[in-house]
Motif scaffolding. Structure first.
Motif, PDB file in Angstrom:
ATOM      1  N   LEU A 116       1.187   9.326   1.087  1.00 21.31           N
ATOM      2  CA  LEU A 116       1.502  10.266   0.104  1.00 21.31           C
ATOM      3  C   LEU A 116       3.050  10.204  -0.102  1.00 21.31           C
ATOM      4  N   PHE A 117       3.327   8.891  -0.847  1.00 21.13           N
ATOM      5  CA  PHE A 117       5.060   8.790  -0.824  1.00 21.13           C
ATOM      6  C   PHE A 117       5.734   9.553  -1.698  1.00 21.13           C
ATOM      7  N   VAL A 118       5.259   9.845  -2.852  1.00 15.28           N
ATOM      8  CA  VAL A 118       5.957  10.855  -3.777  1.00 15.28           C
ATOM      9  C   VAL A 118       6.118  12.127  -3.096  1.00 15.28           C
ATOM     10  N   PRO A 119       4.839  12.813  -2.804  1.00 15.69           N
ATOM     11  CA  PRO A 119       5.124  14.153  -1.954  1.00 15.69           C
ATOM     12  C   PRO A 119       5.917  14.225  -0.880  1.00 15.69           C
ATOM     13  N   TRP A 120       6.048  13.038  -0.144  1.00 11.89           N
ATOM     14  CA  TRP A 120       7.140  12.971   1.115  1.00 11.89           C
ATOM     15  C   TRP A 120       8.576  13.011   0.570  1.00 11.89           C
ATOM     16  N   GLN A 129       4.893  -0.744  15.684  1.00  9.44           N
ATOM     17  CA  GLN A 129       3.603  -1.188  14.660  1.00  9.44           C
ATOM     18  C   GLN A 129       2.942  -2.534  15.265  1.00  9.44           C
ATOM     19  N   ARG A 130       3.850  -3.427  15.843  1.00  8.18           N
ATOM     20  CA  ARG A 130       3.436  -4.625  16.511  1.00  8.18           C
ATOM     21  C   ARG A 130       2.619  -4.286  17.545  1.00  8.18           C
ATOM     22  N   LEU A 131       2.835  -3.304  18.350  1.00  9.16           N
ATOM     23  CA  LEU A 131       2.155  -3.045  19.633  1.00  9.16           C
ATOM     24  C   LEU A 131       0.728  -1.929  19.272  1.00  9.16           C
ATOM     25  N   GLY A 132       0.618  -1.744  17.905  1.00  7.56           N
ATOM     26  CA  GLY A 132      -0.535  -0.859  17.572  1.00  7.56           C
ATOM     27  C   GLY A 132      -0.134   0.530  17.119  1.00  7.56           C
ATOM     28  N   ALA A 133       0.985   0.887  16.655  1.00 10.55           N
ATOM     29  CA  ALA A 133       1.266   2.568  16.155  1.00 10.55           C
ATOM     30  C   ALA A 133       1.183   2.620  14.921  1.00 10.55           C
ATOM     31  N   THR A 134       0.327   3.685  14.540  1.00  9.58           N
ATOM     32  CA  THR A 134       0.223   3.927  13.024  1.00  9.58           C
ATOM     33  C   THR A 134       1.461   4.902  12.790  1.00  9.58           C
ATOM     34  N   PRO A 135       1.788   5.197  11.376  1.00 11.08           N
ATOM     35  CA  PRO A 135       2.999   6.040  11.038  1.00 11.08           C
ATOM     36  C   PRO A 135       2.863   7.347  11.886  1.00 11.08           C
ATOM     37  N   PHE A 136       1.921   7.950  11.856  1.00 15.42           N
ATOM     38  CA  PHE A 136       1.747   9.188  12.689  1.00 15.42           C
ATOM     39  C   PHE A 136       2.205   9.057  14.359  1.00 15.42           C
ATOM     40  N   LEU A 137       1.771   7.960  14.802  1.00 12.42           N
ATOM     41  CA  LEU A 137       1.971   7.643  16.307  1.00 12.42           C
ATOM     42  C   LEU A 137       3.573   7.520  16.331  1.00 12.42           C
ATOM     43  N   LEU A 138       3.924   6.763  15.119  1.00 20.11           N
ATOM     44  CA  LEU A 138       5.772   6.307  15.298  1.00 20.11           C
ATOM     45  C   LEU A 138       6.292   7.712  15.266  1.00 20.11           C
ATOM     46  N   SER A 161      12.905   9.316  10.095  1.00 24.03           N
ATOM     47  CA  SER A 161      11.601   8.724  10.796  1.00 24.03           C
ATOM     48  C   SER A 161      10.859   7.828  10.121  1.00 24.03           C
ATOM     49  N   GLN A 162      10.895   7.902   8.763  1.00 26.71           N
ATOM     50  CA  GLN A 162       9.807   7.132   8.173  1.00 26.71           C
ATOM     51  C   GLN A 162      10.296   6.271   6.663  1.00 26.71           C
ATOM     52  N   ILE A 163      11.597   6.447   6.853  1.00 27.04           N
ATOM     53  CA  ILE A 163      12.234   5.631   5.571  1.00 27.04           C
ATOM     54  C   ILE A 163      11.948   4.092   5.964  1.00 27.04           C
ATOM     55  N   GLY A 164      11.787   3.434   6.945  1.00 20.62           N
ATOM     56  CA  GLY A 164      11.317   1.961   7.381  1.00 20.62           C
ATOM     57  C   GLY A 164       9.969   1.945   6.660  1.00 20.62           C
ATOM     58  N   LEU A 165       8.895   2.593   7.158  1.00 18.87           N
ATOM     59  CA  LEU A 165       7.732   2.315   6.556  1.00 18.87           C
ATOM     60  C   LEU A 165       7.585   2.862   4.994  1.00 18.87           C
ATOM     61  N   SER A 200       9.024  -0.540   3.196  1.00 20.99           N
ATOM     62  CA  SER A 200       8.161  -1.485   3.512  1.00 20.99           C
ATOM     63  C   SER A 200       6.976  -1.511   2.692  1.00 20.99           C
ATOM     64  N   ALA A 201       6.413  -0.039   2.476  1.00 20.98           N
ATOM     65  CA  ALA A 201       5.116  -0.208   1.653  1.00 20.98           C
ATOM     66  C   ALA A 201       5.675   0.028   0.202  1.00 20.98           C
ATOM     67  N   ARG A 202       6.890   0.173  -0.403  1.00 24.04           N
ATOM     68  CA  ARG A 202       7.277   0.559  -1.899  1.00 24.04           C
ATOM     69  C   ARG A 202       8.139  -0.547  -2.333  1.00 24.04           C
ATOM     70  N   PHE A 203       8.801  -1.369  -1.379  1.00 19.59           N
ATOM     71  CA  PHE A 203       9.939  -2.366  -2.149  1.00 19.59           C
ATOM     72  C   PHE A 203       9.507  -3.511  -1.320  1.00 19.59           C
ATOM     73  N   SER A 204      10.049  -4.796  -2.211  1.00 19.43           N
ATOM     74  CA  SER A 204      10.141  -5.962  -1.560  1.00 19.43           C
ATOM     75  C   SER A 204      11.292  -6.604  -2.041  1.00 19.43           C
ATOM     76  N   TRP A 205      11.595  -7.662  -1.124  1.00 18.48           N
ATOM     77  CA  TRP A 205      13.025  -8.557  -1.528  1.00 18.48           C
ATOM     78  C   TRP A 205      12.836  -9.806  -1.115  1.00 18.48           C
ATOM     79  N   ALA A 206      13.140 -10.692  -2.198  1.00 18.19           N
ATOM     80  CA  ALA A 206      12.921 -12.115  -2.075  1.00 18.19           C
ATOM     81  C   ALA A 206      11.301 -12.520  -1.653  1.00 18.19           C
ATOM     82  N   GLY A 207      10.482 -11.612  -2.280  1.00 17.22           N
ATOM     83  CA  GLY A 207       9.005 -12.122  -2.426  1.00 17.22           C
ATOM     84  C   GLY A 207       8.505 -11.492  -1.217  1.00 17.22           C
ATOM     85  N   HIS A 208       9.012 -10.797  -0.302  1.00 23.41           N
ATOM     86  CA  HIS A 208       8.353 -10.214   0.973  1.00 23.41           C
ATOM     87  C   HIS A 208       8.559  -8.808   0.857  1.00 23.41           C
ATOM     88  N   ALA A 209       7.705  -7.913   1.842  1.00 22.71           N
ATOM     89  CA  ALA A 209       7.972  -6.678   1.728  1.00 22.71           C
ATOM     90  C   ALA A 209       9.095  -6.252   2.730  1.00 22.71           C
TER      91      ALA A 209
END
Length: 396
Positions: free
Chosen positions: A367-371, A35-44, A229-233, A236-245
């Motif tokens: 589409l987190f719930v459908p996933w 992601q830091r090098l510009g990847a979208t979820p689909f590119l990942l 393949s997508q659990i990380g993203l 990252s989108a749905r949960f936070s810990w100690a105030g950050h994603a």
């Protein structure tokens, strides 16, 4: 014999554990690194698929080469490829180089299937499930240590964990050369359960039970690849810990927890449960647990519930994988272990091509719930198929 085979498998355990630790370091890091090098979820998803395409091509070739030239030689070559891939990944300044690094690693990957075949070959049929459990336990150990190391090393910069993975990969090459006794496939005793060469195609076509197992494994690999393949993203989108994603560090701890559950299942539970339940009921229950966990992910964004759902998913995954792999090994002759495990790895790669793209498209569109629900449905199909396809002990 059991004690003897356990001792001969210690070097295999060490080699696989070191290899898996290297893989475990990369797993939680890759989504955020890309992601830091510009990847979208689909590119990942595409990045994981590219690795899998290469594995798909290489899997059976590596397996068959190891049947012909010996496991140890092929293992060393595949480990050198992994090492090269990690070094390139650490040096990658753009997404293209990340793709090249994963492609090299994918083309030479096969370490795990070769190690599975080595373990199956150096154990008696009665202790084969235990031997394969030991290599799976080694993977679990690596996948526990790797992500924990990754979480710690990420403080020292994004590339620090990748260099650590490369160093471990180099250690595993040296460990293979130093610890594993060379095997001489040509001079092995003929008295062992072997198939003459010309009947290879016929032997595979005639193995209906092996094909039924491989069919079930495809369903398992597909849902597992969607999840991993997508659990990380997703987190990252749905949960936070100690105030950050959730980031690479938190995902590292999630993977480390997965490794811990793997060790508990392999070390304590699987042999005990195998004594009281049939493989059929174990696999059905495993898919059901996964399905419940996936459905749970769709419902609430609560960290406590997340731990429960992850436990259901990971325990179900471990039981399904090790039971089906051991059953597949037992359904095949001893001098075909490399080929059948290579075929198994190819199916895993096939699932790893399509599933991350489907998964990446869903997460990319938020589409987190459908996933989560798609995975719950696939797991339910797996449970139903296991009831239909797996033999009961009476019919075997």
């Amino acid at each position: 014999m059991a004690g003897h085979s356990a001792l001969t498998l210690v070097p295999t355990f060490v080699v696989v554990a070191v290899d898996a630790t290297g893989m475990g370091i990369i797993l939680p890091l890759l989504p955020f690194y890309s992601q830091r090098l510009g990847a979208t979820p689909f590119l990942l998803g595409a990045l994981i698929s590219a690795y899998a395409v290469c594995q798909l091509i290489a899997g059976p070739v590596v397996g068959m080469l190891s049947d012909r030239y010996g496991r140890r030689k092929v293992l060393v070559v595949s480990q050198i490829g992994t090492f090269t891939g990690f070094v390139l990944l650490a040096l990658a300044g753009n997404l293209t180089l990340v793709f090249v690094a994963r492609i090299i690693d994918g083309l030479t990957s096969g370490n795990i299937s070769v190690a599975h075949a080595y373990a199956a070959e150096h154990s008696a049929p009665a202790t084969r499930k235990q031997a394969l459990g030991m290599t799976s336990g080694a993977i679990g150990t690596g996948l526990l240590l790797g992500p924990a190391l990754s979480s710690f090393l990420v403080h020292y910069g994004q590339t620090a964990p990748v260099w650590a993975a490369a160093a471990l990969s180099l250690i595993s090459i040296l460990a293979t050369i130093a610890l594993l006794p060379p095997d001489h496939p040509a001079s092995e005793p003929r008295s062992r359960h072997r198939i003459p060469e010309p009947t290879l195609a016929r032997s595979l076509l005639g193995r209906h039970y092996a094909w039924r197992l491989l069919g079930l494994l495809i369903v398992f690999f597909f849902v597992n690849a969607m999840f991993l393949s997508q659990i990380g993203l997703f987190l990252s989108a749905r949960f936070s810990w100690a105030g950050h994603a959730f980031g690479a560090r938190e995902l590292g701890w999630v993977f480390a927890y997965a490794g811990f559950i793997n060790m508990v299942v392999q070390g304590l539970l699987i042999t005990r449960i195998s004594l009281i339940a049939s493989d059929r009921s174990i696999v059905m229950a495993a898919f059901a647990c996964m399905g419940l966990g996936f459905a749970g992910l769709a419902s609430r964004d609560n960290v406590g519930l997340l731990a429960v759902n992850l436990t259901l998913i990971i325990a179900g995954t471990m039981f399904a994988r090790s039971t089906l792999t051991a059953e597949l090994s037992r359904s095949t002759a001893i001098n075909r272990q490399g080929m059948i495990m290579g075929l198994n790895q190819s199916l895993m790669s096939g699932a790893n091509i399509g599933a991350p793209l489907v998964s990446g498209a869903l997460i990319g569109h938020r589409l987190f719930v459908p996933w989560a629900l798609v995975m719950a449905v696939v797991a339910a199909i797996g449970a139903a198929l296991a009831g239909q396809l797996l033999d009961t002990p009476r019919t075997r």
